[in-house]
Scaffold this motif. Structure first.
Motif, mmCIF file in Angstrom:
data_model
loop_
_atom_site.group_PDB
_atom_site.id
_atom_site.type_symbol
_atom_site.label_atom_id
_atom_site.label_comp_id
_atom_site.label_asym_id
_atom_site.label_seq_id
_atom_site.Cartn_x
_atom_site.Cartn_y
_atom_site.Cartn_z
ATOM 1 N N CYS A 103 0.831 -1.223 0.000
ATOM 2 C CA CYS A 103 0.000 0.000 0.000
ATOM 3 C C CYS A 103 0.854 1.257 0.000
ATOM 4 N N ASP A 104 1.770 1.300 0.976
ATOM 5 C CA ASP A 104 2.500 2.543 1.219
ATOM 6 C C ASP A 104 3.432 2.929 0.075
ATOM 7 N N ARG A 105 3.854 1.925 -0.720
ATOM 8 C CA ARG A 105 4.809 2.234 -1.781
ATOM 9 C C ARG A 105 4.306 3.353 -2.691
ATOM 10 N N CYS A 106 3.095 3.162 -3.215
ATOM 11 C CA CYS A 106 2.541 4.181 -4.116
ATOM 12 C C CYS A 106 2.005 5.377 -3.325
ATOM 13 N N HIS A 107 1.381 5.087 -2.198
ATOM 14 C CA HIS A 107 0.763 6.179 -1.431
ATOM 15 C C HIS A 107 1.809 7.195 -0.975
ATOM 16 N N VAL A 108 2.946 6.710 -0.532
ATOM 17 C CA VAL A 108 4.003 7.628 -0.092
ATOM 18 C C VAL A 108 4.578 8.370 -1.294
ATOM 19 N N TYR A 109 4.765 7.633 -2.390
ATOM 20 C CA TYR A 109 5.292 8.233 -3.627
ATOM 21 C C TYR A 109 4.440 9.427 -4.055
ATOM 22 N N LEU A 110 3.118 9.303 -3.871
ATOM 23 C CA LEU A 110 2.197 10.348 -4.316
ATOM 24 C C LEU A 110 1.724 11.227 -3.170
ATOM 25 N N SER A 111 2.348 11.080 -2.001
ATOM 26 C CA SER A 111 1.970 11.867 -0.835
ATOM 27 C C SER A 111 0.485 11.722 -0.507
ATOM 28 N N LEU A 112 -0.002 10.490 -0.557
ATOM 29 C CA LEU A 112 -1.395 10.234 -0.201
ATOM 30 C C LEU A 112 -1.434 9.638 1.188
ATOM 31 N N LEU B 144 2.519 20.036 -6.833
ATOM 32 C CA LEU B 144 3.962 19.756 -6.677
ATOM 33 C C LEU B 144 4.186 18.329 -6.190
ATOM 34 N N ARG B 145 3.135 17.677 -5.681
ATOM 35 C CA ARG B 145 3.334 16.296 -5.240
ATOM 36 C C ARG B 145 3.665 15.375 -6.422
ATOM 37 N N PHE B 146 3.348 15.832 -7.639
ATOM 38 C CA PHE B 146 3.704 15.036 -8.810
ATOM 39 C C PHE B 146 5.107 15.359 -9.310
ATOM 40 N N PHE B 147 5.668 16.460 -8.844
ATOM 41 C CA PHE B 147 6.929 16.935 -9.419
ATOM 42 C C PHE B 147 8.099 16.860 -8.444
ATOM 43 N N THR B 148 7.846 16.361 -7.234
ATOM 44 C CA THR B 148 8.921 16.308 -6.252
ATOM 45 C C THR B 148 8.973 14.925 -5.623
ATOM 46 N N GLU B 149 10.170 14.500 -5.302
ATOM 47 C CA GLU B 149 10.383 13.218 -4.637
ATOM 48 C C GLU B 149 11.604 13.370 -3.754
ATOM 49 N N PRO B 150 11.487 13.333 -2.452
ATOM 50 C CA PRO B 150 10.267 13.169 -1.662
ATOM 51 C C PRO B 150 9.392 14.420 -1.709
ATOM 52 N N VAL B 151 8.110 14.244 -1.471
ATOM 53 C CA VAL B 151 7.177 15.375 -1.497
ATOM 54 C C VAL B 151 7.407 16.230 -0.249
ATOM 55 N N PRO B 152 7.621 17.537 -0.419
ATOM 56 C CA PRO B 152 7.833 18.404 0.750
ATOM 57 C C PRO B 152 6.646 18.335 1.710
ATOM 58 N N MET B 153 6.935 18.434 2.995
ATOM 59 C CA MET B 153 5.883 18.280 4.001
ATOM 60 C C MET B 153 4.746 19.289 3.787
ATOM 61 N N LEU B 154 5.152 20.514 3.418
ATOM 62 C CA LEU B 154 4.158 21.577 3.244
ATOM 63 C C LEU B 154 3.132 21.218 2.161
ATOM 64 N N VAL B 155 3.626 20.607 1.078
ATOM 65 C CA VAL B 155 2.729 20.212 -0.020
ATOM 66 C C VAL B 155 1.779 19.120 0.455
ATOM 67 N N GLY B 156 2.309 18.168 1.230
ATOM 68 C CA GLY B 156 1.468 17.113 1.788
ATOM 69 C C GLY B 156 0.396 17.675 2.698
ATOM 70 N N LEU B 157 0.802 18.614 3.548
ATOM 71 C CA LEU B 157 -0.153 19.225 4.482
ATOM 72 C C LEU B 157 -1.243 19.993 3.736
ATOM 73 N N LEU B 158 -0.833 20.673 2.667
ATOM 74 C CA LEU B 158 -1.812 21.439 1.886
ATOM 75 C C LEU B 158 -2.839 20.501 1.250
ATOM 76 N N ASN B 159 -2.371 19.356 0.754
ATOM 77 C CA ASN B 159 -3.286 18.367 0.191
ATOM 78 C C ASN B 159 -4.264 17.870 1.247
ATOM 79 N N GLU B 160 -3.730 17.609 2.438
ATOM 80 C CA GLU B 160 -4.585 17.142 3.535
ATOM 81 C C GLU B 160 -5.632 18.189 3.878
ATOM 82 N N ALA B 161 -5.170 19.432 4.000
ATOM 83 C CA ALA B 161 -6.069 20.510 4.407
ATOM 84 C C ALA B 161 -7.149 20.732 3.353
ATOM 85 N N ASP B 162 -6.757 20.637 2.071
ATOM 86 C CA ASP B 162 -7.705 20.879 0.992
ATOM 87 C C ASP B 162 -8.791 19.792 0.969
ATOM 88 N N GLY B 163 -8.407 18.578 1.345
ATOM 89 C CA GLY B 163 -9.379 17.492 1.365
ATOM 90 C C GLY B 163 -9.959 17.252 2.741
#
Lengths: 131, 330
Positions: A103-112, B144-163
Protein backbone atom coordinates in the motif's frame (compact mmCIF):
# COMPACT_ATOMS: atom_id res chain seq x y z
CA UNK A 1 16.84 50.79 -16.46
CA UNK A 2 15.26 52.08 -13.28
CA UNK A 3 15.42 50.08 -10.04
CA UNK A 4 17.27 47.38 -11.97
CA UNK A 5 18.62 45.86 -8.78
CA UNK A 6 15.20 45.37 -7.20
CA UNK A 7 13.51 44.14 -10.37
CA UNK A 8 16.27 41.69 -11.29
CA UNK A 9 16.41 40.32 -7.73
CA UNK A 10 12.67 39.79 -7.81
CA UNK A 11 12.84 38.11 -11.21
CA UNK A 12 15.65 35.76 -10.14
CA UNK A 13 13.85 34.82 -6.92
CA UNK A 14 10.67 34.15 -8.91
CA UNK A 15 12.47 31.93 -11.42
CA UNK A 16 14.32 29.98 -8.71
CA UNK A 17 11.04 29.25 -6.90
CA UNK A 18 9.24 28.46 -10.13
CA UNK A 19 11.86 25.95 -11.28
CA UNK A 20 11.83 24.23 -7.87
CA UNK A 21 10.77 20.85 -9.34
CA UNK A 22 13.80 20.88 -11.64
CA UNK A 23 16.34 21.16 -8.85
CA UNK A 24 14.55 19.96 -5.70
CA UNK A 25 14.54 16.22 -6.26
CA UNK A 26 18.12 16.26 -7.52
CA UNK A 27 19.16 18.19 -4.42
CA UNK A 28 17.32 15.70 -2.20
CA UNK A 29 19.12 12.87 -3.98
CA UNK A 30 16.08 10.98 -5.25
CA UNK A 31 15.46 9.99 -8.84
CA UNK A 32 11.69 9.72 -8.61
CA UNK A 33 11.65 6.29 -10.26
CA UNK A 34 8.39 4.33 -10.32
CA UNK A 35 7.95 2.56 -6.98
CA UNK A 36 7.96 -1.24 -7.00
CA UNK A 37 5.20 -2.96 -5.08
CA UNK A 38 5.68 -6.42 -3.61
CA UNK A 39 3.10 -8.68 -5.22
CA UNK A 40 1.82 -11.74 -3.34
CA UNK A 41 3.57 -14.96 -4.27
CA UNK A 42 0.81 -17.53 -4.05
CA UNK A 43 -2.11 -15.69 -5.62
CA UNK A 44 -2.10 -14.49 -9.25
CA UNK A 45 -5.56 -12.99 -9.51
CA UNK A 46 -6.94 -10.07 -7.51
CA UNK A 47 -10.63 -9.39 -6.88
CA UNK A 48 -10.94 -7.56 -10.18
CA UNK A 49 -8.62 -6.94 -13.13
CA UNK A 50 -5.17 -5.54 -12.52
CA UNK A 51 -5.97 -2.27 -14.34
CA UNK A 52 -9.19 -1.73 -12.40
CA UNK A 53 -7.47 -2.44 -9.10
CA UNK A 54 -4.60 -0.11 -9.94
CA UNK A 55 -6.80 2.81 -10.97
CA UNK A 56 -9.94 2.39 -8.88
CA UNK A 57 -9.25 0.22 -5.81
CA UNK A 58 -10.32 3.15 -3.64
CA UNK A 59 -13.78 3.08 -5.21
CA UNK A 60 -14.09 -0.61 -4.51
CA UNK A 61 -12.97 -0.22 -0.90
CA UNK A 62 -15.38 2.66 -0.47
CA UNK A 63 -18.26 0.55 -1.81
CA UNK A 64 -17.25 -2.31 0.45
CA UNK A 65 -17.19 -0.08 3.48
CA UNK A 66 -20.64 1.32 2.74
CA UNK A 67 -22.04 -2.15 2.02
CA UNK A 68 -20.65 -3.66 5.21
CA UNK A 69 -21.12 -0.79 7.63
CA UNK A 70 -24.40 0.63 6.40
CA UNK A 71 -26.18 -2.31 4.75
CA UNK A 72 -24.71 -5.29 6.59
CA UNK A 73 -23.73 -7.10 3.38
CA UNK A 74 -20.50 -9.04 3.60
CA UNK A 75 -20.09 -10.86 0.30
CA UNK A 76 -18.82 -9.31 -2.91
CA UNK A 77 -19.34 -10.98 -6.27
CA UNK A 78 -16.68 -9.94 -8.78
CA UNK A 79 -17.04 -9.51 -12.53
CA UNK A 80 -15.82 -13.05 -13.04
CA UNK A 81 -18.32 -14.42 -10.52
CA UNK A 82 -15.84 -15.12 -7.73
CA UNK A 83 -17.10 -14.48 -4.21
CA UNK A 84 -15.07 -12.54 -1.68
CA UNK A 85 -15.59 -11.40 1.84
CA UNK A 86 -15.75 -7.61 1.84
CA UNK A 87 -12.96 -6.91 4.27
CA UNK A 88 -9.75 -4.99 3.99
CA UNK A 89 -8.09 -6.87 6.79
CA UNK A 90 -9.33 -10.34 5.94
CA UNK A 91 -9.49 -10.27 2.14
CA UNK A 92 -7.06 -7.67 0.78
CA UNK A 93 -4.44 -8.12 3.44
CA UNK A 94 -4.63 -11.90 3.29
CA UNK A 95 -2.47 -11.64 0.16
CA UNK A 96 -1.08 -8.12 0.50
CA UNK A 97 -0.04 -8.77 4.05
CA UNK A 98 2.60 -6.12 4.35
CA UNK A 99 1.24 -2.61 4.19
CA UNK A 100 4.68 -1.03 3.98
CA UNK A 101 5.67 -3.22 1.03
CA UNK A 102 2.46 -2.77 -0.90
CA UNK A 103 0.00 0.00 0.00
CA UNK A 104 2.50 2.54 1.22
CA UNK A 105 4.81 2.23 -1.78
CA UNK A 106 2.54 4.18 -4.12
CA UNK A 107 0.76 6.18 -1.43
CA UNK A 108 4.00 7.63 -0.09
CA UNK A 109 5.29 8.23 -3.63
CA UNK A 110 2.20 10.35 -4.32
CA UNK A 111 1.97 11.87 -0.83
CA UNK A 112 -1.39 10.23 -0.20
CA UNK A 113 -2.58 9.52 3.28
CA UNK A 114 -5.74 7.45 2.92
CA UNK A 115 -7.88 7.25 6.03
CA UNK A 116 -8.09 3.42 5.94
CA UNK A 117 -5.63 3.27 8.80
CA UNK A 118 -7.63 5.58 11.01
CA UNK A 119 -9.69 2.49 11.92
CA UNK A 120 -7.97 -0.53 10.40
CA UNK A 121 -4.95 -2.06 11.98
CA UNK A 122 -1.86 -3.19 10.22
CA UNK A 123 -1.24 -6.77 11.32
CA UNK A 124 2.50 -6.41 10.98
CA UNK A 125 2.47 -3.47 13.35
CA UNK A 126 0.25 -5.00 15.99
CA UNK A 127 1.74 -8.48 15.68
CA UNK A 128 -1.66 -10.13 15.58
CA UNK A 129 -3.02 -12.49 12.96
CA UNK A 130 -6.39 -12.20 11.29
CA UNK A 131 -9.25 -13.60 13.28
CA UNK B 1 -17.69 36.50 -31.97
CA UNK B 2 -15.44 37.41 -29.07
CA UNK B 3 -16.96 34.54 -27.09
CA UNK B 4 -17.36 31.99 -29.84
CA UNK B 5 -13.80 31.97 -31.14
CA UNK B 6 -12.05 31.32 -27.81
CA UNK B 7 -14.67 28.69 -26.91
CA UNK B 8 -14.01 26.74 -30.07
CA UNK B 9 -10.27 27.28 -29.74
CA UNK B 10 -10.35 25.48 -26.38
CA UNK B 11 -12.62 22.77 -27.80
CA UNK B 12 -10.17 22.36 -30.68
CA UNK B 13 -7.33 21.95 -28.18
CA UNK B 14 -9.26 19.25 -26.34
CA UNK B 15 -9.96 17.51 -29.63
CA UNK B 16 -6.30 17.87 -30.67
CA UNK B 17 -5.24 16.19 -27.44
CA UNK B 18 -7.70 13.35 -27.96
CA UNK B 19 -6.83 12.77 -31.62
CA UNK B 20 -3.10 13.26 -31.08
CA UNK B 21 -2.84 10.72 -28.28
CA UNK B 22 -5.70 8.28 -28.81
CA UNK B 23 -5.62 8.07 -32.60
CA UNK B 24 -2.15 9.16 -33.73
CA UNK B 25 -0.34 8.00 -30.57
CA UNK B 26 1.88 11.09 -30.40
CA UNK B 27 2.47 10.66 -26.67
CA UNK B 28 6.08 11.82 -26.83
CA UNK B 29 5.05 15.03 -28.58
CA UNK B 30 2.23 15.85 -26.15
CA UNK B 31 3.89 14.43 -23.04
CA UNK B 32 7.46 15.65 -23.48
CA UNK B 33 8.26 17.94 -26.41
CA UNK B 34 5.39 20.42 -26.07
CA UNK B 35 5.71 20.77 -22.27
CA UNK B 36 9.45 21.47 -22.58
CA UNK B 37 8.84 23.97 -25.37
CA UNK B 38 6.11 25.67 -23.33
CA UNK B 39 8.34 26.01 -20.27
CA UNK B 40 11.12 27.50 -22.40
CA UNK B 41 8.65 29.95 -23.98
CA UNK B 42 7.30 30.84 -20.53
CA UNK B 43 10.67 31.59 -18.96
CA UNK B 44 12.00 33.43 -22.01
CA UNK B 45 8.79 35.37 -22.49
CA UNK B 46 8.41 36.25 -18.84
CA UNK B 47 11.96 37.59 -18.59
CA UNK B 48 11.52 39.47 -21.88
CA UNK B 49 8.29 41.15 -20.77
CA UNK B 50 9.69 42.12 -17.35
CA UNK B 51 12.91 43.50 -18.84
CA UNK B 52 10.92 45.47 -21.42
CA UNK B 53 8.82 47.00 -18.65
CA UNK B 54 11.85 47.63 -16.48
CA UNK B 55 13.42 49.62 -19.30
CA UNK B 56 10.52 52.09 -19.35
CA UNK B 57 11.60 55.45 -18.02
CA UNK B 58 10.22 56.46 -14.63
CA UNK B 59 11.32 60.11 -14.45
CA UNK B 60 8.76 61.24 -11.91
CA UNK B 61 6.58 59.81 -9.17
CA UNK B 62 3.06 59.10 -10.42
CA UNK B 63 1.26 57.21 -7.63
CA UNK B 64 -2.50 57.39 -7.49
CA UNK B 65 -3.17 59.28 -4.30
CA UNK B 66 -6.41 58.61 -2.49
CA UNK B 67 -5.62 60.26 0.82
CA UNK B 68 -3.94 63.15 2.58
CA UNK B 69 -0.39 63.77 1.45
CA UNK B 70 2.42 63.98 3.99
CA UNK B 71 3.03 67.64 4.72
CA UNK B 72 3.11 69.46 8.06
CA UNK B 73 3.58 67.41 11.20
CA UNK B 74 0.23 68.37 12.66
CA UNK B 75 -1.69 67.24 9.58
CA UNK B 76 -2.26 63.50 9.72
CA UNK B 77 -1.22 61.86 6.45
CA UNK B 78 -2.72 58.73 4.94
CA UNK B 79 0.23 56.34 4.93
CA UNK B 80 -1.49 53.61 2.91
CA UNK B 81 -3.28 55.64 0.28
CA UNK B 82 -0.63 58.30 -0.05
CA UNK B 83 2.61 56.63 1.05
CA UNK B 84 5.62 58.89 1.36
CA UNK B 85 8.26 56.28 2.16
CA UNK B 86 9.24 52.72 1.26
CA UNK B 87 7.53 51.28 4.32
CA UNK B 88 4.20 52.72 3.23
CA UNK B 89 4.73 51.50 -0.32
CA UNK B 90 5.48 47.96 0.85
CA UNK B 91 2.33 47.92 2.97
CA UNK B 92 0.29 49.29 0.10
CA UNK B 93 1.72 46.77 -2.38
CA UNK B 94 1.25 43.87 0.04
CA UNK B 95 -2.43 44.71 0.48
CA UNK B 96 -2.78 45.07 -3.26
CA UNK B 97 -1.09 41.78 -4.13
CA UNK B 98 -2.42 39.65 -1.29
CA UNK B 99 -5.93 41.08 -0.94
CA UNK B 100 -6.61 42.96 -4.22
CA UNK B 101 -7.36 46.16 -2.32
CA UNK B 102 -8.00 48.32 -5.37
CA UNK B 103 -10.61 45.80 -6.55
CA UNK B 104 -12.16 45.92 -3.10
CA UNK B 105 -12.81 49.60 -3.68
CA UNK B 106 -14.77 48.83 -6.82
CA UNK B 107 -18.04 50.74 -6.79
CA UNK B 108 -21.21 50.57 -8.81
CA UNK B 109 -23.24 53.51 -9.99
CA UNK B 110 -27.00 53.28 -10.18
CA UNK B 111 -29.83 55.68 -10.97
CA UNK B 112 -32.57 55.39 -8.37
CA UNK B 113 -36.01 57.02 -8.30
CA UNK B 114 -35.78 60.70 -7.85
CA UNK B 115 -33.85 60.55 -10.13
CA UNK B 116 -30.77 60.19 -7.99
CA UNK B 117 -27.36 58.81 -8.77
CA UNK B 118 -26.33 56.36 -6.09
CA UNK B 119 -22.89 54.90 -5.55
CA UNK B 120 -22.44 51.66 -3.64
CA UNK B 121 -19.90 48.97 -2.98
CA UNK B 122 -19.65 46.15 -5.49
CA UNK B 123 -17.75 43.31 -3.89
CA UNK B 124 -18.77 40.31 -5.99
CA UNK B 125 -15.93 40.73 -8.46
CA UNK B 126 -13.45 41.15 -5.64
CA UNK B 127 -14.73 38.08 -3.80
CA UNK B 128 -14.73 35.90 -6.91
CA UNK B 129 -11.29 37.12 -7.96
CA UNK B 130 -9.88 36.39 -4.51
CA UNK B 131 -11.52 32.95 -4.44
CA UNK B 132 -10.21 32.14 -7.91
CA UNK B 133 -6.63 33.30 -7.36
CA UNK B 134 -6.16 31.60 -4.00
CA UNK B 135 -7.74 28.38 -5.26
CA UNK B 136 -5.46 28.41 -8.27
CA UNK B 137 -2.42 29.00 -6.06
CA UNK B 138 -3.43 26.14 -3.77
CA UNK B 139 -4.01 23.83 -6.72
CA UNK B 140 -0.67 24.82 -8.25
CA UNK B 141 1.20 24.14 -5.02
CA UNK B 142 -0.54 20.86 -4.30
CA UNK B 143 0.33 19.62 -7.79
CA UNK B 144 3.96 19.76 -6.68
CA UNK B 145 3.33 16.30 -5.24
CA UNK B 146 3.70 15.04 -8.81
CA UNK B 147 6.93 16.93 -9.42
CA UNK B 148 8.92 16.31 -6.25
CA UNK B 149 10.38 13.22 -4.64
CA UNK B 150 10.27 13.17 -1.66
CA UNK B 151 7.18 15.37 -1.50
CA UNK B 152 7.83 18.40 0.75
CA UNK B 153 5.88 18.28 4.00
CA UNK B 154 4.16 21.58 3.24
CA UNK B 155 2.73 20.21 -0.02
CA UNK B 156 1.47 17.11 1.79
CA UNK B 157 -0.15 19.23 4.48
CA UNK B 158 -1.81 21.44 1.89
CA UNK B 159 -3.29 18.37 0.19
CA UNK B 160 -4.59 17.14 3.54
CA UNK B 161 -6.07 20.51 4.41
CA UNK B 162 -7.70 20.88 0.99
CA UNK B 163 -9.38 17.49 1.37
CA UNK B 164 -10.27 18.19 4.97
CA UNK B 165 -13.97 17.33 4.61
CA UNK B 166 -13.18 13.77 3.51
CA UNK B 167 -16.08 13.58 1.10
CA UNK B 168 -15.61 10.56 -1.14
CA UNK B 169 -12.48 8.62 -1.97
CA UNK B 170 -10.20 10.20 -3.04
CA UNK B 171 -11.51 13.18 -1.07
CA UNK B 172 -13.11 16.07 -2.95
CA UNK B 173 -10.83 19.08 -2.71
CA UNK B 174 -12.44 22.30 -1.49
CA UNK B 175 -10.45 24.31 -4.03
CA UNK B 176 -11.81 22.20 -6.91
CA UNK B 177 -15.30 23.40 -6.12
CA UNK B 178 -14.29 26.97 -5.27
CA UNK B 179 -12.28 27.49 -8.45
CA UNK B 180 -15.06 26.18 -10.69
CA UNK B 181 -17.62 28.36 -8.90
CA UNK B 182 -15.43 31.45 -9.14
CA UNK B 183 -14.60 30.82 -12.80
CA UNK B 184 -18.28 30.35 -13.51
CA UNK B 185 -19.05 33.69 -11.90
CA UNK B 186 -16.24 35.46 -13.76
CA UNK B 187 -17.49 34.03 -17.06
CA UNK B 188 -21.20 34.71 -16.47
CA UNK B 189 -20.41 38.28 -15.41
CA UNK B 190 -18.78 38.88 -18.79
CA UNK B 191 -21.66 37.24 -20.61
CA UNK B 192 -24.61 38.81 -18.81
CA UNK B 193 -23.58 42.31 -17.68
CA UNK B 194 -24.13 44.42 -20.81
CA UNK B 195 -21.33 46.90 -20.07
CA UNK B 196 -18.81 44.16 -19.29
CA UNK B 197 -19.90 42.14 -22.30
CA UNK B 198 -19.34 45.18 -24.52
CA UNK B 199 -15.70 45.60 -23.44
CA UNK B 200 -14.84 41.89 -23.29
CA UNK B 201 -12.40 40.69 -25.92
CA UNK B 202 -11.43 37.27 -27.17
CA UNK B 203 -8.29 37.65 -25.03
CA UNK B 204 -10.57 37.91 -21.98
CA UNK B 205 -12.61 34.81 -22.75
CA UNK B 206 -9.78 32.55 -23.91
CA UNK B 207 -7.97 32.31 -20.55
CA UNK B 208 -11.32 31.79 -18.82
CA UNK B 209 -12.32 28.89 -21.09
CA UNK B 210 -8.80 27.49 -20.94
CA UNK B 211 -8.68 27.48 -17.14
CA UNK B 212 -12.22 26.10 -16.92
CA UNK B 213 -11.02 23.33 -19.25
CA UNK B 214 -7.99 22.66 -17.06
CA UNK B 215 -10.01 22.59 -13.84
CA UNK B 216 -12.74 20.50 -15.48
CA UNK B 217 -10.38 17.85 -16.85
CA UNK B 218 -8.56 17.85 -13.52
CA UNK B 219 -11.76 17.13 -11.59
CA UNK B 220 -12.72 14.45 -14.13
CA UNK B 221 -9.34 12.77 -13.76
CA UNK B 222 -9.51 12.81 -9.98
CA UNK B 223 -13.08 11.66 -9.49
CA UNK B 224 -14.54 10.12 -12.63
CA UNK B 225 -11.99 8.95 -15.20
CA UNK B 226 -9.46 7.16 -13.08
CA UNK B 227 -6.04 6.58 -14.53
CA UNK B 228 -2.71 5.19 -13.44
CA UNK B 229 -1.69 8.01 -11.16
CA UNK B 230 1.74 6.49 -10.52
CA UNK B 231 2.34 6.62 -14.27
CA UNK B 232 1.38 10.30 -14.24
CA UNK B 233 3.99 11.02 -11.60
CA UNK B 234 6.53 8.93 -13.53
CA UNK B 235 5.96 11.17 -16.55
CA UNK B 236 6.21 14.35 -14.47
CA UNK B 237 9.36 13.22 -12.69
CA UNK B 238 10.89 12.22 -16.02
CA UNK B 239 10.29 15.76 -17.27
CA UNK B 240 11.79 17.55 -14.29
CA UNK B 241 14.82 15.26 -14.06
CA UNK B 242 15.46 15.60 -17.82
CA UNK B 243 15.05 11.85 -18.30
CA UNK B 244 11.72 11.92 -20.12
CA UNK B 245 9.84 8.66 -20.22
CA UNK B 246 6.36 7.84 -21.47
CA UNK B 247 4.64 5.41 -19.11
CA UNK B 248 2.05 2.93 -20.33
CA UNK B 249 -1.54 2.90 -19.19
CA UNK B 250 -2.15 6.63 -18.73
CA UNK B 251 -5.57 7.70 -19.96
CA UNK B 252 -5.84 10.03 -22.98
CA UNK B 253 -7.80 12.52 -20.86
CA UNK B 254 -4.64 13.13 -18.86
CA UNK B 255 -2.88 14.20 -22.07
CA UNK B 256 -5.77 16.60 -22.78
CA UNK B 257 -5.33 18.07 -19.29
CA UNK B 258 -1.59 18.34 -19.94
CA UNK B 259 -2.09 19.95 -23.37
CA UNK B 260 -4.38 22.60 -21.89
CA UNK B 261 -1.83 23.35 -19.16
CA UNK B 262 0.94 23.44 -21.77
CA UNK B 263 -1.10 25.96 -23.76
CA UNK B 264 -1.67 28.08 -20.67
CA UNK B 265 2.06 28.09 -19.85
CA UNK B 266 3.08 29.05 -23.38
CA UNK B 267 0.29 31.64 -23.72
CA UNK B 268 0.96 33.22 -20.35
CA UNK B 269 3.77 35.72 -21.13
CA UNK B 270 1.98 37.11 -24.18
CA UNK B 271 -1.37 37.70 -22.57
CA UNK B 272 -3.14 39.70 -19.89
CA UNK B 273 -2.14 36.96 -17.49
CA UNK B 274 1.21 38.77 -17.24
CA UNK B 275 -0.45 40.91 -14.57
CA UNK B 276 1.19 38.32 -12.31
CA UNK B 277 4.52 40.06 -12.92
CA UNK B 278 3.09 43.38 -13.96
CA UNK B 279 1.33 44.08 -10.67
CA UNK B 280 4.75 44.51 -9.06
CA UNK B 281 5.71 47.07 -11.67
CA UNK B 282 2.62 49.31 -11.46
CA UNK B 283 4.06 52.83 -11.17
CA UNK B 284 0.77 54.17 -9.81
CA UNK B 285 1.08 51.75 -6.87
CA UNK B 286 4.75 51.07 -6.23
CA UNK B 287 6.10 54.61 -6.04
CA UNK B 288 6.20 56.68 -2.88
CA UNK B 289 4.61 60.09 -3.20
CA UNK B 290 7.69 62.11 -2.26
CA UNK B 291 7.44 64.57 -5.13
CA UNK B 292 7.69 67.53 -2.77
CA UNK B 293 10.12 66.01 -0.29
CA UNK B 294 12.81 64.93 -2.74
CA UNK B 295 14.06 66.71 -5.84
CA UNK B 296 13.50 64.49 -8.87
CA UNK B 297 15.74 65.40 -11.78
CA UNK B 298 14.62 64.21 -15.15
CA UNK B 299 17.38 61.70 -15.90
CA UNK B 300 17.39 62.22 -19.63
CA UNK B 301 17.86 65.97 -19.47
CA UNK B 302 20.84 66.73 -21.67
CA UNK B 303 23.72 68.91 -20.45
CA UNK B 304 22.75 72.56 -20.92
CA UNK B 305 25.47 75.03 -22.00
CA UNK B 306 25.38 77.95 -19.57
CA UNK B 307 27.23 81.24 -19.49
CA UNK B 308 27.43 82.53 -15.89
CA UNK B 309 27.71 86.16 -14.88
CA UNK B 310 31.26 85.56 -13.66
CA UNK B 311 32.26 84.34 -17.14
CA UNK B 312 30.44 87.30 -18.73
CA UNK B 313 32.33 89.68 -16.52
CA UNK B 314 35.64 87.97 -17.37
CA UNK B 315 34.84 88.48 -21.05
CA UNK B 316 33.95 92.16 -20.80
CA UNK B 317 35.70 93.42 -17.65
CA UNK B 318 37.88 96.00 -19.34
CA UNK B 319 35.05 97.38 -21.46
CA UNK B 320 32.74 97.54 -18.42
CA UNK B 321 35.30 99.40 -16.43
CA UNK B 322 35.85 101.84 -19.32
CA UNK B 323 32.12 102.50 -19.48
CA UNK B 324 32.05 103.11 -15.72
CA UNK B 325 29.96 100.00 -14.90
CA UNK B 326 30.45 98.36 -11.50
CA UNK B 327 32.25 94.96 -11.52
CA UNK B 328 32.36 92.23 -8.86
CA UNK B 329 35.97 91.34 -9.35
CA UNK B 330 38.67 93.94 -9.98
Amino acid sequence: MYDAGKIMTGLVVFLVILTLPFWYSGAMGKGGARPEVKLPEGEKKCVESKEYMRDSHMDLLNQWRDAVVREGKHTYVSEGGARHEMSLTNSCMKCHADRAQFCDRCHVYLSLNPFCWDCHLDRKQTGQGAK
Amino acid sequence: MNVVLPFFAVLALILAGYVGVKVLDLKFLFGVLLPYAAIAVFIGGFVYRIVRWAKSPVPFRIPTTCGQQKSLDWIESDRLDNPHDTKGVIARMALEILFFRSLFRNTKTEIKDGPKVVYGPNLWLWAAALAFHYSFLTIFVRHLRFFTEPVPMLVGLLNEADGFFQVGVPPVMVTSLVILGALGFLLLRRLFTPQIRYISLAADYFPLFLIIGIAGTGVLLRHFVRTDIVGVKELAMGLVSFKPAIPQGVHWLFYVHLLLVTTLIAYFPWSKLMHMGGVFLSPTRNLANNNRMVRHVNPWNGPVKVHTYEEYEDDFREKMKAAGLPVDKE
